[in-house]
Design an enzyme around this catalytic site. Sequence first.
Site, PDB file in Angstrom:
ATOM      1  N   GLU A  44     -77.976   2.196 -23.208  1.00 10.43           N
ATOM      2  CA  GLU A  44     -77.562   1.088 -24.078  1.00 10.43           C
ATOM      3  C   GLU A  44     -78.792   0.518 -24.772  1.00 10.43           C
ATOM      4  OE1 GLU A  44     -76.248  -1.558 -26.390  1.00 10.43           O
ATOM      5  OE2 GLU A  44     -74.766  -0.366 -25.301  1.00 10.43           O
ATOM      6  N   GLY A  51     -71.364  -3.457 -22.800  1.00 16.01           N
ATOM      7  CA  GLY A  51     -69.933  -3.661 -22.976  1.00 16.01           C
ATOM      8  C   GLY A  51     -69.483  -3.442 -24.401  1.00 16.01           C
ATOM      9  N   LYS A  63     -59.275 -12.850 -27.626  1.00 15.50           N
ATOM     10  CA  LYS A  63     -58.062 -13.190 -26.877  1.00 15.50           C
ATOM     11  C   LYS A  63     -58.251 -14.475 -26.069  1.00 15.50           C
ATOM     12  CE  LYS A  63     -56.584  -9.866 -28.867  1.00 15.50           C
ATOM     13  NZ  LYS A  63     -57.878  -9.759 -29.529  1.00 15.50           N
ATOM     14  N   GLY A 194     -57.441  -8.308 -43.599  1.00 13.81           N
ATOM     15  CA  GLY A 194     -57.041  -7.306 -42.623  1.00 13.81           C
ATOM     16  C   GLY A 194     -56.886  -7.930 -41.248  1.00 13.81           C
ATOM     17  N   GLU A 215     -58.000 -11.764 -50.246  1.00 18.10           N
ATOM     18  CA  GLU A 215     -57.807 -10.331 -50.013  1.00 18.10           C
ATOM     19  C   GLU A 215     -57.735  -9.605 -51.343  1.00 18.10           C
ATOM     20  OE1 GLU A 215     -57.353  -6.694 -49.272  1.00 18.10           O
ATOM     21  OE2 GLU A 215     -57.706  -7.992 -47.537  1.00 18.10           O
ATOM     22  N   ARG A 281     -65.498  -2.698 -40.625  1.00 22.26           N
ATOM     23  CA  ARG A 281     -66.706  -2.333 -39.909  1.00 22.26           C
ATOM     24  C   ARG A 281     -67.149  -0.939 -40.331  1.00 22.26           C
ATOM     25  NH1 ARG A 281     -67.518  -5.909 -35.719  1.00 22.26           N
ATOM     26  NH2 ARG A 281     -68.954  -4.485 -34.673  1.00 22.26           N
ATOM     27  N   ASP A 320     -65.735   3.836 -32.373  1.00 24.29           N
ATOM     28  CA  ASP A 320     -65.871   3.461 -33.780  1.00 24.29           C
ATOM     29  C   ASP A 320     -66.805   4.376 -34.570  1.00 24.29           C
ATOM     30  OD1 ASP A 320     -64.195   1.404 -33.165  1.00 24.29           O
ATOM     31  OD2 ASP A 320     -65.594  -0.211 -33.665  1.00 24.29           O
ATOM     32  N   ALA A 328     -60.070  -0.226 -29.935  1.00 26.63           N
ATOM     33  CA  ALA A 328     -60.517  -0.003 -28.558  1.00 26.63           C
ATOM     34  C   ALA A 328     -59.562   0.930 -27.827  1.00 26.63           C
ATOM     35  CB  ALA A 328     -60.628  -1.340 -27.820  1.00 26.63           C
ATOM     36  N   HIS A 449     -33.489 -10.929 -18.292  1.00 21.56           N
ATOM     37  CA  HIS A 449     -33.040 -11.827 -19.370  1.00 21.56           C
ATOM     38  C   HIS A 449     -33.289 -13.273 -18.950  1.00 21.56           C
ATOM     39  CE1 HIS A 449     -30.380 -13.464 -22.495  1.00 21.56           C
ATOM     40  NE2 HIS A 449     -29.856 -14.236 -21.552  1.00 21.56           N
TER      41      HIS A 449
END
Length: 473
Positions: A44, A51, A63, A194, A215, A281, A320, A328, A449
Amino acid sequence: MSVEITGKEAEGVRWDLVVIGSGTAGADAAVRAAQLGLKVLLIEKNRDRLGGTCVNVGCVPTKKLLYIADHYHELIKYLPSEGLVANAKLDVKAMFKAKDQLINQIIAWYVFRVFPSWGIRVLIGEARLRSPNSVRVGDSIIEARSILIATGSRPKIPPIRGIEEGLRSGFAITSDDFFSLDAIPESILIIGGGAIGVELGTLLHKLGSKVIIAEIMDRLLPTFTDPELGNYLANRVMREIYGIDVKVNTSVTEVDPSNKVVRLSNGESIKVDKVLVAVGRVPNTEGLNLEGVGVEVRNGAIVVDEHSRTNIPNIYAAGDVTGRYMLASVAKVQGIVAAENAAGLNSRIDYDLVPMVVFSDPEVASVGVVAGKDDPRYVVTKMPNAINYRAIAYNKPYGWTKIVADKVSKRIVGFHMIGPWASEIVNMAAIAIRKGLTLNEVKEWVFSHPVFTELFIDAVELSTGSNVYLPKR
């Protein structure tokens, strides 16, 4: 760090697999390869980016912040009239600290638990291919039977007048920079509608920012093949519900950091506190000596086949850096496929059915065939989510769920949704599509339900004429 190794220590080992990059593709590949008995070294470049993008400046921190913003927004907008009155106050420092704690927790899990348990070693340093079987890190030459390149991506910077000056001054920020903010801007213009622009626009609106999205294409989410998703999101959600100013067919012509002004192609000049660049990206392929070793690069991305293999048989690439989807979810499978093939298996990734998701509110999800309602080959059914009891109870009775089925066989071939939990429901639809299930076969399923996932079944039932929630047409 218990798994860390120096370049000199790594030099004396014949590694089965050297992985360059510790993001989703690299980390998952390292673990899978070690499970299969390979001796694995993970390299790395930046210690503070262990990560990769997803964990540090992508899916994971987004998130967490969306989770906090959703609750804050609910406390302000809906819950006071429903019996929960609270003096909601946003503590930005505490919110970003919670985000950092989550990132650190995930990194620590791998570094101190997962990697050591599988004998994976980690080397911090910048790797450069020396040959198909060796990598240079500093003064050390590390030999490897196979190499996996998983160096990820970075934010794309569009050629806009003043953008570089804006980034240097802090008036303009990238999506990576966003996660280092110490305050929520009162107003912000987002360049790009996007997935990244929409998610961060939703987040910032809920945290109190006045948001403008510009956009260049004719709708939000232009990479989603179903245009109804982006159009509904822009008109019904962003403009009507949130009051976000969405400008399509509009490009940014100049960023003026001195006056904190953004100039648009429609002639407008808008004064804002910040500009967020979210136009996608680009793969990180620089400095790897790919050309020296002969690894094929096309349009800035490493070319791979369905086995995650490059044109050099023992060199793989995943994530990527391959330019494939830049998700991901795809990176994980690409990395595992590469690891398994490096171990002598014959694994492949299927790109034919990749769910596309945006974590806005409502969420957006799409997989499979896109078709118009008049297409003679398909039965296309769109059901309003307002009939779902849980959606009503949770103050989210908006959006719709669309099913596309083959007209002859009645097999489900497409699923497109804007609504609560779309990111989860799309995976169930993808399984149904992959298994070739028909509308009648899925209609027989019994779900708990009331739950959001019933939206899938309800839409299928509507396709067969058996939905019991809607009035007679």
